[in-house]
Design a protein around this motif. Sequence first.
Motif, PDB file in Angstrom:
ATOM      1  N   GLY A 205       3.936   4.440   6.404  1.00 56.33           N
ATOM      2  CA  GLY A 205       4.203   3.268   5.128  1.00 56.33           C
ATOM      3  C   GLY A 205       3.895   3.898   3.683  1.00 56.33           C
ATOM      4  O   GLY A 205       4.117   3.215   2.633  1.00 56.33           O
TER       5      GLY A 205
ATOM      6  N   ASP B 101       5.570   3.755  -0.142  1.00 56.64           N
ATOM      7  CA  ASP B 101       5.388   2.751  -1.203  1.00 56.64           C
ATOM      8  C   ASP B 101       3.902   3.268  -2.185  1.00 56.64           C
ATOM      9  O   ASP B 101       4.205   3.116  -3.321  1.00 56.64           O
ATOM     10  CB  ASP B 101       4.743   1.670  -0.687  1.00 56.64           C
TER      11      ASP B 101
ATOM     12  N   LYS C   6       3.906  -5.465   6.674  1.00 58.88           N
ATOM     13  CA  LYS C   6       4.212  -4.093   6.260  1.00 58.88           C
ATOM     14  C   LYS C   6       5.178  -3.912   5.130  1.00 58.88           C
ATOM     15  O   LYS C   6       5.429  -2.788   4.739  1.00 58.88           O
ATOM     16  CB  LYS C   6       4.983  -3.327   7.509  1.00 58.88           C
TER      17      LYS C   6
ATOM     18  N   LYS D 253      12.247   2.957  -5.250  1.00 64.91           N
ATOM     19  CA  LYS D 253      11.893   3.663  -3.895  1.00 64.91           C
ATOM     20  C   LYS D 253      12.660   3.229  -3.060  1.00 64.91           C
ATOM     21  O   LYS D 253      12.656   1.748  -2.740  1.00 64.91           O
ATOM     22  CB  LYS D 253      10.257   3.277  -3.658  1.00 64.91           C
TER      23      LYS D 253
HETATM   24 MG    MG Z   1       7.404   0.689   4.347  1.00 65.25          MG
END
Ligand code: MG
Length: 409
Positions: free
Chosen positions: A146, A149, A204, A2
């Motif tokens: 975010g 992920d 984060k 990723k």
């Molecule tokens: Mg991120």
Amino acid sequence: MKFGGTSVADLDRIRNVAMRVKREADAGNQVAVVVSAMSGATNQLVKWVNDLDPLHDPREYDVVVATGEQVTIGLLAIALGKLGVPARSWQGWQVPIRTDDAHGKARVDAIEGAALLADMDAGVVPVVAGFQGVADGERVSTLGRGGSDLSAVALAAALRADRCDIYTDVDGVYTTDPRIVKRARKLERISFEEMLELASVGAKVLQTRSVEVAMKHRVRVQVLSSFEDKPGTLVVDEDEIVEKLIVSGIAYSADDAKITVRRVADRPGVAAALFGALAEANINVDMIVQNVGADSTTDMTFTVGRADLPRTQDVLAGLKDALGYQSVLADPAVVKISAVGVGMRSHAGVAATMFKALSEKGINIQVISTSEIKVSVLVASDYKELAVRALHTAFGLDGPEPAAKDDDE
Ligand code: MG
Ligand code: ADP
Ligand code: ASP
């Protein structure tokens, strides 16, 4: 594999990502790739939506903000093709990555991996859009900021991958954000529990739900650099960790807002009515304090995500007659600072150390909350860096002074 926003921020970086994917494929591995939007792209999309209408329809928000990832999957598939690696892009609905219909922060319900696995068996690298899925009713959904992920970890679980490598702009998980504390130390390993807690209070580097899913499905997650070749941080079970610290990390979240409902009636059912209405509107409430009342009224203070502030104020306005409060004060200029560590289960005095370190810097604490392995405080946002540094030092986490290159900001 990723790759986050900074790793795909321009064409050169996308070429760099393609090279890394090729290297894994050349080494004989079957690879599926998840990418984020170019850094800054999602922020711009969110801003357009909010500028047009802060109380927008969340389904249309998702339609807009999911587009950043459509650009990067196509570009990466092209870059891979140019290197002679057959590749194909996949949007969330095409996989499909099925989610619930909590638009803007949807949960992944199921991923059908068959089509991707067939491609991989045929030697084609799937490049999957992070952050997005398809909700009930076949509408585009997104997984919360975010969220790429989570896409990656959930996909790794669905494909029964040996590993989920999260490539980013730092070379691992540190004792705190290395951008704020130069003496932050990289952790070779971190437990799922601690990573989960750190992520949930603002670190984060991994999105909270991605850690939850990794823990549940036993996905081996590694956080490592897209730009340097060195081992990263492994997220592992607690019993695989040798060096157990009382506090293993400090995190901050500048994404919260504080709300105070002044002089609300101090009687049974009021909190239920207030927080019930917020839950109905899909607004997550984090810290809560209720003060001892005088004259049968009380002040109720709590925090919500800053993005939910307009919606929260809207819900509260609708409750004015039912609750009969005096006023609502909103303060977005706050930051939550947290100390996290499994060692807290067996050591007393962590909160006391924290409060002392903050008071020595003259930092006033507005709200406190604790869990088994975490203490959080809410302070004025001006104190963010000072507070994080003070706590990092107070808990003995400072590493050696880094070799001088740039001066401190
Ligand atoms: Mg991120
Ligand atoms: P990506 O775009 O690759 O997903 P993010 O910006 O979401 O990257 O996450 C990486 C950032 O997380 C780092 O640049 C760093 O500033 C921040 N960060 C916060 N806390 C930590 C921590 N404890 N360890 C490492 N990075 C952290
Ligand atoms: N592009 C999305 C965001 O900025 C998802 C991600 O980067 O993980 O939040």
